[in-house]
Design an enzyme around this catalytic site. Structure first.
Site, PDB file in Angstrom:
ATOM      1  N   CYS A 258       0.897  -1.180   0.000  1.00 20.17           N
ATOM      2  CA  CYS A 258       0.000   0.000   0.000  1.00 20.17           C
ATOM      3  C   CYS A 258       0.921   1.212   0.000  1.00 20.17           C
ATOM      4  O   CYS A 258       1.069   1.893   1.013  1.00 20.17           O
ATOM      5  CB  CYS A 258      -0.920  -0.009   1.209  1.00 20.17           C
ATOM      6  SG  CYS A 258      -1.905  -1.520   1.396  1.00 20.17           S
ATOM      7  N   ALA A 259       1.544   1.465  -1.137  1.00 22.56           N
ATOM      8  CA  ALA A 259       2.778   2.256  -1.160  1.00 22.56           C
ATOM      9  C   ALA A 259       2.590   3.766  -1.078  1.00 22.56           C
ATOM     10  O   ALA A 259       3.445   4.451  -0.517  1.00 22.56           O
ATOM     11  CB  ALA A 259       3.564   1.914  -2.425  1.00 22.56           C
ATOM     12  N   PRO A 261       1.811   7.481  -0.012  1.00 24.09           N
ATOM     13  CA  PRO A 261       2.434   8.456  -0.928  1.00 24.09           C
ATOM     14  C   PRO A 261       3.903   8.224  -1.242  1.00 24.09           C
ATOM     15  O   PRO A 261       4.524   9.045  -1.899  1.00 24.09           O
ATOM     16  CB  PRO A 261       2.251   9.777  -0.179  1.00 24.09           C
ATOM     17  CG  PRO A 261       2.309   9.393   1.259  1.00 24.09           C
ATOM     18  CD  PRO A 261       1.636   8.048   1.341  1.00 24.09           C
ATOM     19  N   ASP A 281      -0.201   0.308  -5.351  1.00 24.36           N
ATOM     20  CA  ASP A 281      -1.267   1.096  -4.723  1.00 24.36           C
ATOM     21  C   ASP A 281      -2.478   1.060  -5.649  1.00 24.36           C
ATOM     22  O   ASP A 281      -2.320   1.085  -6.878  1.00 24.36           O
ATOM     23  CB  ASP A 281      -0.838   2.541  -4.468  1.00 24.36           C
ATOM     24  CG  ASP A 281      -1.717   3.213  -3.420  1.00 24.36           C
ATOM     25  OD1 ASP A 281      -1.348   3.165  -2.229  1.00 24.36           O
ATOM     26  OD2 ASP A 281      -2.783   3.773  -3.779  1.00 24.36           O
ATOM     27  N   CYS A 379      -0.747   3.691  11.356  1.00 25.68           N
ATOM     28  CA  CYS A 379      -0.564   4.916  12.145  1.00 25.68           C
ATOM     29  C   CYS A 379      -1.786   5.099  13.042  1.00 25.68           C
ATOM     30  O   CYS A 379      -2.290   6.198  13.217  1.00 25.68           O
ATOM     31  CB  CYS A 379      -0.313   6.126  11.256  1.00 25.68           C
ATOM     32  SG  CYS A 379      -1.584   6.451  10.020  1.00 25.68           S
TER      33      CYS A 379
END
Length: 438
Positions: A258-259, A261, A281, A379
């Site tokens: 899930c690269a 940004p 992505d 995060c």
């Protein structure tokens, strides 16, 4: 045309109305009003007002409810936003009351609502007159005192009972600017001297972060030495740590699942440029922006627009030695940088995100080579997305091995480690490593 002091407040209130009323993200809304301001000081003021109004919106909505005889009608959402901007100037930014009240009230006149000028003026003056009393009332209301929605306060208190107050307070403080120094920029010590020569206060990252630099107070990235040459990138130190949490070596086949940004992709390549890396992505537009950002840094990995949860659409059948799975999450660990998360996130979102995370974990596990390692990161601060997600996966996959991670990454949390916002000035972040037996 509105005077500059009025215009910047007008643009801030109009943008805030889109964030609060339309549910748009602050990042998406911000570029247009900034484009309309030529003076860098006005641009900085607009950003400060918008971020502080979003940061303290749960508090200021409670304040306005106590100051207004009755709620403003829905058609007056811009006036509501203007009042939030006014309170942010007076309390969070501690600006001179006379200039704040005069210029903020004049925005209503610029909107051709002269009847609202007096209301804005009176409410902001009342705040100034009765601030101590109003602030005391806020102390008795957890939502107003902590400036978070009630459901999130309760969830964080449940997950982190001993750290909750400190954690919530950290969410309400702006973070510093963290940089990741490219190897071609030389040593961190040399770069710190270059920053000092420009009058920029900075420090090296702690042990375990060999290429991290912390700038506090932050400055515009364009001011940084070597920025245009791609010698440095903006990335919080907590996110940089993924590159040291994976055993990188030349030729390894790596998936950044899930690269966008792209900060973690770049961090991996700066530790080991000779990786056989695929950056994936599902959003082509984000991938295009990522490609541009990586090009500035001199990176050109293989990139593909595809959904990591549906490998049948894109996978060539060759397994990966390492997989970085930085999954979509509630982002509750980066509220200090994206305060509008408080406004937009809902409890139901967590269930949907957890289902998406589980699907990504299952798909990625099937792509991992025997003897390979998968690093799962978020995060988020919520255990349901973090330790709970990993424990559920391990229950489904008895063959998966829990792999130890270095203690400097954060608190032990189930089978992973959790860094809380503000610790060593970093964002909140969760890491868990899983190994597939040979």
């Amino acid at each position: 045309m509105a005077k500059p002091g009025v215009l910047v407040r007008q643009l801030a209130a109009e943008a805030l109305a889109e964030v609060v009323g339309d549910g748009r993200s602050l990042r998406a809304v911000l570029p247009e009003p900034l484009r309309r301001l030529a003076d860098p000081r006005d641009r900085a003021l607009l950003e400060a007002m918008l971020f502080e109004a979003c940061r303290w919106q749960p508090r200021y909505e409670r304040v306005l409810a106590g100051l207004l005889d009755r709620p403003l009608p829905a058609k007056q959402r811009r006036i509501q936003a203007l009042l939030l901007v006014g309170l942010a100037q007076l309390e969070a930014l501690r600006m001179a009351p006379h200039a704040v009240i005069s210029s903020t009230a004049e925005v209503a006149r610029a909107w051709k609502q002269p009847g609202m000028v007096g209301l804005v003026n009176a409410l902001l003056r009342r705040w100034c007159r009765d601030e101590a009393t109003i602030a005391a009332r806020c102390e008795a209301d957890p939502v107003a005192r902590l400036a978070h929605p009630r459901w999130l306060i309760e969830r964080i208190r449940s997950d982190w009972p001993e750290q909750a107050e400190t954690l919530l307070a950290a969410n309400n403080r702006p973070g510093p600017l963290w940089l990741r120094l490219h190897p071609r920029a030389g040593s961190v010590e040399d770069y710190l001297r270059a920053l000092q020569a420009e009058g920029i206060t900075a420090a090296a990252g702690p042990d375990g972060w060999p290429r991290a630099v912390c700038i506090d107070p932050p400055v515009a990235p364009e001011r940084l030495p070597g920025w245009s040459e791609g010698q440095v990138a903006v990335q919080d130190a907590a996110a940089q740590a993924v590159a040291t949490a994976l055993p990188l070596s030349p030729g390894l086949r790596v998936l950044d699942a899930c690269a966008a940004p792209g900060g973690k992709t770049a961090a991996l390549l700066e530790v080991e440029p000779a990786l056989d890396l695929l950056a994936l992505d599902r959003d082509p537009q984000r991938l295009a922006r990522m490609q541009s950002g990586l090009a500035r840094l001199g990176h050109a990995p293989v990139m593909r627009a595809a959904d990591a949860a549906r490998p049948g659409d894109w996978w060539d059948g060759r397994p990966f030695d390492l997989i970085l799975l930085d999954v979509p999450c509630s982002a509750t660990g980066v509220i200090r940088r994206q305060p509008d998360i408080k406004l937009h996130r809902r409890p139901a979102d967590i269930d949907a995100l957890c289902a998406q995370q589980a699907a990504l974990l299952e798909a990625a596990w099937g792509l991992l080579a025997p003897g390979g390692r998968l690093l799962y990161t978020t995060c988020s601060l919520l255990r349901e997305e973090n330790a709970g997600q990993i424990e559920a996966f391990l229950e489904r996959h008895a063959e998966a091995e829990r792999l130890a991670l270095p203690s400097h990454l954060g608190h032990p949390c189930g089978s992973g480690r959790q860094r809380l916002p503000g610790e060593q000035q970093m964002d909140g972040f969760f890491y868990a490593a899983l190994g597939k037996p040979r």
